[in-house]
Design an enzyme around this catalytic site. Sequence first.
Site, PDB file in Angstrom:
ATOM      1  N   CYS A   1       0.738  -0.817  -0.178  1.00 13.93           N
ATOM      2  CA  CYS A   1      -0.551  -0.128  -0.028  1.00 13.93           C
ATOM      3  C   CYS A   1       1.423   1.390   0.124  1.00 13.93           C
ATOM      4  O   CYS A   1       1.361   1.371   0.763  1.00 13.93           O
ATOM      5  CB  CYS A   1      -1.156  -0.280   1.664  1.00 13.93           C
ATOM      6  N   SER A   2       0.896   2.172  -0.925  1.00 10.90           N
ATOM      7  CA  SER A   2       1.458   3.261  -0.814  1.00 10.90           C
ATOM      8  C   SER A   2       1.271   4.115   0.348  1.00 10.90           C
ATOM      9  O   SER A   2       2.927   4.550   0.668  1.00 10.90           O
ATOM     10  CB  SER A   2       1.706   4.044  -2.352  1.00 10.90           C
TER      11      SER A   2
END
Length: 126
Positions: free
Chosen positions: A20-21
Amino acid sequence: MTARTPTTDYPMTIYHKPNCSTSRNVLGLIRESGVEPTIVLYLETPPSKKKLRDLTKAMGIEARDLLRTKEAPYEELKLADQKWTDDQLFDAIVEHPILLQRPIVVSPRGTLMCRPWERVREILPV
């Protein structure tokens, strides 16, 4: 910014999803501040129902605020229905940890849902 030697003197925990960025950005800011946090890979080790209750209380949010509404189990379980109690929502997250909104960071300065990711600055060491 000059890199600091990582410290564990400032205890922080991040509920993290590596791909997840937003979660990666939050972890990066924590490390840039000189802290090496405890990383909970919540998909592998989901928080208990009690821990979820404690986190929501610390953040001043409702159980429903922990839910990721775009994940498949949200639709499949019909969790948008207001009939679900907090305990039932916590049970759903424990059983389907992908439902947990991320990242959550716990620090001596508070507990936050770090969305947007820059919010983590509010609880970094000063």
